[in-house]
Design a protein around this motif. Structure first.
Motif, short mmCIF file in Angstrom:
data_model
loop_
_atom_site.label_atom_id
_atom_site.label_comp_id
_atom_site.label_asym_id
_atom_site.label_seq_id
_atom_site.Cartn_x
_atom_site.Cartn_y
_atom_site.Cartn_z
N GLY A 1 0.68 -1.36 -0.11
CA GLY A 1 0.08 0.03 0.10
C GLY A 1 0.83 1.23 0.03
O GLY A 1 0.26 2.17 0.22
N LEU A 2 2.17 1.16 -0.21
CA LEU A 2 3.01 2.47 -0.36
C LEU A 2 2.95 2.96 -1.84
O LEU A 2 2.57 2.23 -2.59
CB LEU A 2 4.48 1.90 -0.24
N ASP A 3 3.03 4.19 -1.75
CA ASP A 3 3.16 5.13 -3.00
C ASP A 3 4.51 5.07 -3.35
O ASP A 3 5.53 6.01 -3.30
CB ASP A 3 2.81 6.51 -2.84
N ALA A 4 4.66 4.00 -4.13
CA ALA A 4 6.40 3.58 -4.45
C ALA A 4 6.33 3.72 -6.07
O ALA A 4 5.72 3.30 -6.97
CB ALA A 4 6.70 2.45 -3.98
N TYR A 5 7.79 4.03 -6.39
CA TYR A 5 7.98 4.29 -7.90
C TYR A 5 9.19 3.85 -8.35
O TYR A 5 10.36 3.92 -7.63
CB TYR A 5 7.73 5.58 -8.35
N VAL A 6 9.52 3.22 -9.49
CA VAL A 6 10.75 2.75 -10.00
C VAL A 6 11.22 4.06 -10.94
O VAL A 6 10.46 4.60 -11.63
CB VAL A 6 10.52 1.62 -11.03
N VAL A 7 12.59 4.73 -10.58
CA VAL A 7 12.77 5.71 -11.37
C VAL A 7 13.18 5.58 -12.91
O VAL A 7 13.60 4.27 -13.24
CB VAL A 7 14.07 6.30 -10.62
N GLY A 8 12.68 6.10 -13.71
CA GLY A 8 13.08 6.03 -15.02
C GLY A 8 11.57 5.49 -15.90
O GLY A 8 11.58 5.45 -16.92
N GLU A 9 10.65 4.93 -15.15
CA GLU A 9 9.39 4.48 -15.78
C GLU A 9 8.50 5.87 -16.24
O GLU A 9 8.67 6.85 -15.45
CB GLU A 9 8.52 3.68 -14.54
N THR A 10 7.75 5.73 -17.18
CA THR A 10 7.03 6.79 -17.52
C THR A 10 5.88 7.35 -16.52
O THR A 10 5.54 8.47 -16.74
CB THR A 10 6.24 6.36 -18.93
N VAL A 11 5.51 6.44 -15.58
CA VAL A 11 4.44 6.93 -14.82
C VAL A 11 5.02 7.38 -13.82
O VAL A 11 4.31 7.73 -12.58
CB VAL A 11 3.40 5.69 -14.61
N THR A 12 6.35 7.51 -13.48
CA THR A 12 7.02 7.93 -12.28
C THR A 12 6.81 9.43 -12.11
O THR A 12 7.28 10.01 -12.95
CB THR A 12 8.36 7.49 -12.16
#
Ligand SMILES: O=C([C@H](O)CO)[C@H](O)[C@H](O)COP(=O)(O)O
Length: 184
Positions: A62-73
């Motif tokens: 449930g965390l608001d987490a992102y992979v750096v470099g993805e288009t949705v980041t």
């Protein structure tokens, strides 16, 4: 050595290496994740695959987490945490990102074999994984090539962080299945 023998040796290397991770620093990383508004994880090559696996689990808890470099980041902000996994601590694109994250004022966690590297020195929290990094050659720390031991240890460390987060939040696996992708 046959494949079963190599498997045993890889597991023994992993056990030796992850046992040396400083638990106080690890706890700081878990608390940093708990405090952060958004979580960003970066890594190049195989370290980047581990970043993706980590962010996937963070989404499941449930965390608001992102992979750096993805288009949705989205954009990194001061209340966010930037976690960078880099065996060498010197991968140029990651060093540039870490400098930018520092200038923004986000909390920086470096997971690396070398806390004295460019990336390590920029970090607020340094998790040292004393494995062989990709440029080290035959260091005696591993029978495996390149940064394999670091990259495996990184995934195990990331999974341990998820378990610690689940402890702190009282989360169970069945709740996490509720967020698992259903279009696969
Ligand atoms: O993919 C990698 C390579 O195969 C080493 O085993 C590395 O993970 C990638 O090159 C990134 O390097 P580091 O930043 O030093 O982890």
């Amino acid at each position: 050595m046959n494949t079963a023998g190599y498997t045993d040796e890889i597991l023994a290397e992993l056990k030796r290496t992850t046992a040396l991770i400083d638990d106080e620093e690890a706890e700081k990383a878990v608390d940093g994740i708990l405090r952060a508004k958004k979580i960003f994880v970066a890594g190049g090559g195989r370290s980047g695959f581990m970043a993706k696996a980590f962010v996937m689990r963070m989404m499941h808890v449930g965390l608001d987490a992102y992979v750096v470099g993805e288009t949705v980041t989205p954009n990194l902000e001061v209340d966010d945490i930037f976690i960078v996994g880099s065996g060498s601590g010197e991968t140029q694109s990651l060093a540039a990102m870490t400098k930018k994250a520092k200038s923004i004022g986000a909390t920086i966690v470096a997971v690396t074999t070398n806390p004295e590297s460019t990336i390590g020195k920029l970090a607020d929290i340094r998790i040292e994984i004393p494995a062989q990094a990709k440029g080290e050659g035959t260091s005696g720390k591993s029978i495996q090539p390149m940064g394999s031991l670091f990259e495996q240890s990184l995934l195990v460390f990331y999974d341990a962080v998820i378990l610690r987060f689940m402890d702190k939040k009282g989360l169970k696996s069945d709740v996490m299945y509720g967020r698992h992708a259903n279009l696969e």
